[in-house]
Design an enzyme around this catalytic site. Structure first.
Site, PDB file in Angstrom:
ATOM      1  N   PRO A  88       0.933  -1.245  -0.091  1.00 58.74           N
ATOM      2  CA  PRO A  88       0.150   0.012   0.006  1.00 58.74           C
ATOM      3  C   PRO A  88       0.953   1.338   0.216  1.00 58.74           C
ATOM      4  O   PRO A  88       0.346   2.403  -0.423  1.00 58.74           O
ATOM      5  CB  PRO A  88      -0.836   0.135   1.215  1.00 58.74           C
ATOM      6  CG  PRO A  88      -0.324  -1.389   2.047  1.00 58.74           C
ATOM      7  CD  PRO A  88       0.581  -2.057   1.125  1.00 58.74           C
ATOM      8  N   ASP A 167      -9.597   2.558 -24.314  1.00 60.13           N
ATOM      9  CA  ASP A 167     -10.446   2.580 -23.003  1.00 60.13           C
ATOM     10  C   ASP A 167     -10.257   4.057 -22.752  1.00 60.13           C
ATOM     11  O   ASP A 167      -9.462   4.847 -22.949  1.00 60.13           O
ATOM     12  CB  ASP A 167     -10.016   1.617 -22.144  1.00 60.13           C
ATOM     13  CG  ASP A 167     -10.183   0.228 -22.593  1.00 60.13           C
ATOM     14  OD1 ASP A 167     -11.102   0.095 -23.344  1.00 60.13           O
ATOM     15  OD2 ASP A 167      -9.623  -0.695 -22.160  1.00 60.13           O
TER      16      ASP A 167
HETATM   17  N1  ADE Z   1      -1.671  -4.789   0.216  1.00 56.06           N
HETATM   18  C1  ADE Z   1      -2.561  -4.253   1.121  1.00 56.06           C
HETATM   19  N2  ADE Z   1      -3.186  -3.235   0.578  1.00 56.06           N
HETATM   20  C2  ADE Z   1      -2.411  -3.085  -0.691  1.00 56.06           C
HETATM   21  C3  ADE Z   1      -2.782  -1.963  -1.658  1.00 56.06           C
HETATM   22  N3  ADE Z   1      -3.653  -1.053  -1.586  1.00 56.06           N
HETATM   23  N4  ADE Z   1      -1.786  -2.313  -2.882  1.00 56.06           N
HETATM   24  C4  ADE Z   1      -1.136  -3.370  -2.909  1.00 56.06           C
HETATM   25  N5  ADE Z   1      -0.853  -4.371  -2.026  1.00 56.06           N
HETATM   26  C5  ADE Z   1      -1.736  -4.063  -0.905  1.00 56.06           C
END
Ligand code: ADE
Length: 243
Positions: A88, A167
């Site tokens: 994330p 797209d």
């Molecule tokens: N693992 C947990 N949340 C994530 C996200 N937003 N993007 C990529 N991997 C993740």
């Protein structure tokens, strides 16, 4: 293209056997290989995580099982390989990144769980990528989204005469509204111009509608857009019509 996925939940990727991505595998446009990195642990309980040095809540994925699973992958000398860590905190995934990943011969996805990774996992990583500013329970769903969006750019995956380059997002503009039969439904009519047979008028109408939709719903996309002279005129008209 070959895709390798390092995960402790390989069964989650059965979803990729369905629909267009399933067909792409049957057509040998892509080979998807899942590897359970729990099989590579060097401890007798097969644990893949441990508590962080220095203290703190949560557990971290250890570098050893992930890096040993990575080392066991075939074709390590592939030139166009990207090793993608799902995180994330990574760079936000978008259509341009999907297009860029589609140029590779081999994509390796490392899917995390728990509170994070031992930093040394990153020694083999080329890209740290997130699907958005929210946290899901693991990298698997994130990886599947990236794989699906990327494979749409691999020739043959979408079938003949269909291009991911048309797209929404591919040219920084959202797609124009589309209609199919009937010409009128519950009093709602298809715009006359679309039934006119005049290709130039239709092209202009579609471009203006794309610009209007993007201006109203996603003005941030226009910040990156290279406007043609025609588009600048249209945008001026759109603003006059709206305000
Ligand atoms: N693992 C947990 N949340 C994530 C996200 N937003 N993007 C990529 N991997 C993740």
């Amino acid at each position: 293209m070959k895709i390798d996925i390092l995960t402790i939940f390989p069964k989650m990727f059965n979803t990729l056997n369905e629909s267009l991505i399933g067909k792409a595998q049957e057509k040998k446009l892509v080979e998807i290989n899942t590897v359970d990195f729990r099989d590579y642990t060097d401890n007798k309980h097969n644990t893949v995580d441990d508590s962080p040095y220095g203290g703190g809540a949560g557990m971290l994925l250890q570098a050893q099982p992930i890096l040993d699973a990575f080392d066991a992958l075939e074709n390590k000398d592939i030139k166009k390989r990207r090793v993608i860590l799902l995180d994330p905190a990574g760079k936000k995934f978008d259509q341009k990144m999907a297009q860029d990943f589609a140029e590779s011969d081999n994509l390796v996805f490392i899917c995390g769980h728990y509170e994070g990774y031992d930093e040394r996992v990153k020694s083999v990583v080329t890209d740290e990528v997130s699907i958005g500013d929210y946290v899901v329970t693991g990298g698997e769903l994130a990886a599947m989204i990236m794989i699906d969006a990327t494979l749409r750019f691999v020739p043959g995956v979408l079938g003949n005469n269909v291009s991911a380059y048309d797209d929404s997002f591919s040219n920084d503009l959202l797609e124009f509204p589309q209609y199919t039969r009937p010409a009128e439904y519950k009093g709602m009519k298809v715009p006359e111009v679309l039934m006119s047979g005049n290709h130039e008028l239709i092209r202009k109408w579609r471009l203006k509608e794309s610009l209007k939709k993007t201006f109203l719903k996603r003005p941030d996309l226009l910040e990156n857009h290279q406007f043609s002279d025609e588009e600048l005129v249209m945008l001026k008209e759109i603003k006059q019509e709206l305000f």
